[in-house]
Write an enzyme that holds these catalytic residues in place. Sequence first.
Site, PDB file in Angstrom:
ATOM      1  N   VAL A 107    -119.152  27.844 -87.171  1.00 18.23           N
ATOM      2  CA  VAL A 107    -118.776  28.656 -88.157  1.00 18.23           C
ATOM      3  C   VAL A 107    -117.722  27.814 -88.865  1.00 18.23           C
ATOM      4  CG1 VAL A 107    -119.121  30.775 -86.829  1.00 18.23           C
ATOM      5  CG2 VAL A 107    -116.998  29.685 -86.711  1.00 18.23           C
ATOM      6  N   SER A 146    -122.012  14.758 -85.170  1.00 15.53           N
ATOM      7  CA  SER A 146    -122.256  14.093 -86.227  1.00 15.53           C
ATOM      8  C   SER A 146    -123.726  13.825 -86.657  1.00 15.53           C
ATOM      9  CB  SER A 146    -121.111  12.722 -86.180  1.00 15.53           C
ATOM     10  OG  SER A 146    -121.474  12.111 -87.137  1.00 15.53           O
ATOM     11  N   HIS A 172    -114.239   9.177 -86.350  1.00 19.46           N
ATOM     12  CA  HIS A 172    -115.480   8.770 -86.956  1.00 19.46           C
ATOM     13  C   HIS A 172    -115.552   8.865 -88.266  1.00 19.46           C
ATOM     14  CE1 HIS A 172    -119.279  10.295 -88.309  1.00 19.46           C
ATOM     15  NE2 HIS A 172    -119.881   9.340 -87.519  1.00 19.46           N
ATOM     16  N   ASN A 173    -115.050  10.208 -88.672  1.00 24.20           N
ATOM     17  CA  ASN A 173    -115.144  10.632 -90.247  1.00 24.20           C
ATOM     18  C   ASN A 173    -114.434   9.571 -90.924  1.00 24.20           C
ATOM     19  OD1 ASN A 173    -117.087  12.468 -89.196  1.00 24.20           O
ATOM     20  ND2 ASN A 173    -116.206  14.074 -90.432  1.00 24.20           N
ATOM     21  N   GLY A 228    -125.623  28.528 -90.805  1.00 23.34           N
ATOM     22  CA  GLY A 228    -125.690  27.849 -92.013  1.00 23.34           C
ATOM     23  C   GLY A 228    -126.569  26.335 -91.885  1.00 23.34           C
ATOM     24  N   GLU A 268    -115.983   6.367 -91.680  1.00 18.65           N
ATOM     25  CA  GLU A 268    -117.186   6.910 -92.582  1.00 18.65           C
ATOM     26  C   GLU A 268    -116.577   6.820 -93.776  1.00 18.65           C
ATOM     27  OE1 GLU A 268    -119.066  10.876 -93.534  1.00 18.65           O
ATOM     28  OE2 GLU A 268    -119.223  10.439 -91.423  1.00 18.65           O
ATOM     29  N   GLY A 312    -125.171  14.937 -89.902  1.00 19.85           N
ATOM     30  CA  GLY A 312    -125.588  15.760 -90.976  1.00 19.85           C
ATOM     31  C   GLY A 312    -126.579  16.845 -90.609  1.00 19.85           C
ATOM     32  N   LYS A 328    -114.379  12.568 -83.269  1.00 21.87           N
ATOM     33  CA  LYS A 328    -115.386  12.951 -84.474  1.00 21.87           C
ATOM     34  C   LYS A 328    -114.467  12.971 -85.732  1.00 21.87           C
ATOM     35  CE  LYS A 328    -118.218  14.466 -87.414  1.00 21.87           C
ATOM     36  NZ  LYS A 328    -118.201  15.938 -87.750  1.00 21.87           N
ATOM     37  N   ASN A 376    -116.538  21.549 -87.297  1.00 22.74           N
ATOM     38  CA  ASN A 376    -115.322  20.499 -87.657  1.00 22.74           C
ATOM     39  C   ASN A 376    -113.906  20.921 -87.502  1.00 22.74           C
ATOM     40  OD1 ASN A 376    -116.442  17.947 -88.320  1.00 22.74           O
ATOM     41  ND2 ASN A 376    -117.196  18.606 -90.352  1.00 22.74           N
TER      42      ASN A 376
END
Length: 466
Positions: free
Chosen positions: A76, A128, A185-186, A12, A189, A130, A182, A104
């Site tokens: 995935v 992280s 972190h998000n 992806g 964000e 993107g 993570k 994630n």
Amino acid sequence: MSKAEIGLIGLGTMGAALALNIADNGFDIAVWNRTTEKTKQFHADAGALADRITPTESLEELVAAIAKPRAIILMVPAGRAVDDQITALRALLDDDDLIIDAGNANFHDTNRRARDAGDLPFLGIGVSGGEEGARFGPSIMGGGKRAYWDRVAHILTAISAKHEGTPCATWMGEEGAGHFVKAVHNGIEYADMQMIAETYGIMRDGLDMTDAQIADVFAKWDKGPLKSYLIEISGKVAGAIDPKTNKPMLDVIVDAAGQKGTGRWTVIEAQHLAAPVPAIEAAVVARNLSSQRDMRAKGEGLFGTAPHHIPHDNLGTETLESALIAGKILCYAQGFDMISKASEAFGWALPLPAIAKVWREGCIIRSAMLDDMADALATDADGNLMFAPHFADHLKQHHGALRQVVAQAALHGIALPALSSGLAYFDAMRTARGTANMIQGQRDFFGAHGFERIDGGSDQHGPWGS
């Protein structure tokens, strides 16, 4: 042809970018995607990197293409797809082959997968940045047994972002530690983005500024204490023109924000840890509210449009900048405090200064402030960032502006959920005697729960029945 040093499943957006990054850094990689045509197209589009990429059409072929002991990255979708992929792979792998979940994942799932793996090598890593970060250098947060991290650290550090030559990739701790970091972190964000959106709303609705003027303000802020990736792109977003209508891009975007759930995970886990993260909670609530467009329109029709305009004498962009500095500090302070509480609760010994350093480049919340945060956490890893001398001085200087912005917005009907929550957190954290004594009295009155007395004695009761 020699065998690949590492494998990757899932081509992806993020998986394809990460595979190209690995090849670009000189490592041979074998790839597989459930849709064979996608694998072929990815290889065909790889250009000069194609020679380092081995496309495969089955899991058996993928496993055979990787040198032993094998290491395979899973990119995935989170959830059952990861479990199904692990089950399918384990049947084909040797006992010393390593599976790396780089999606994630919810850290609780990673904890379970690590325990289920037992002595079979498994890592869960947060990635992280993107698509651009995955392709040219993400921030990488590793979780699992240290020995497994060390096996692939040379690859993960090579492909990570660099801050003044230092890789933004490190081992965080056992089991789901990497995915937990993570998630926080998000969460940060979410709050950072919401605070920026709120200041955009004040400029647009309160100060009647055009998108072009707002873009210039963000560009100016990106040269000062607020310098960060999110401020930088906010200026670019505000300044963009829609090629279809020739209108400012922001004027044609629906104000309903999407989310993938990681911010919600952070808020839920914060409640379990009794870690106050009100700015992050407010940001998640704001995204949920944004999706209720019909209800918001009904509310406007019933109660009338709020009087948005704020006299420029009452508020300027310098005050907004100062308020956003205070809000940002408080948001990060909440996030790191949550990490500290999780470190104790899960026995992970999470390296807070190293986390701040890993976030300096590659990730979405990279910011000029993180250098000072790393220094502050190195001095007192268990302390709240808002009490560190450097950031305490900033808050003393800027909290008045935050108070003014929140007050003016409230008076003029502009919702500032994250900035308001940040201010309430600040005031609560500097109030030695709050009002929970009333709550304790209420609890004892209706449930005989007892309370502690200031002059000594626990499990005390009041004279409510006398």
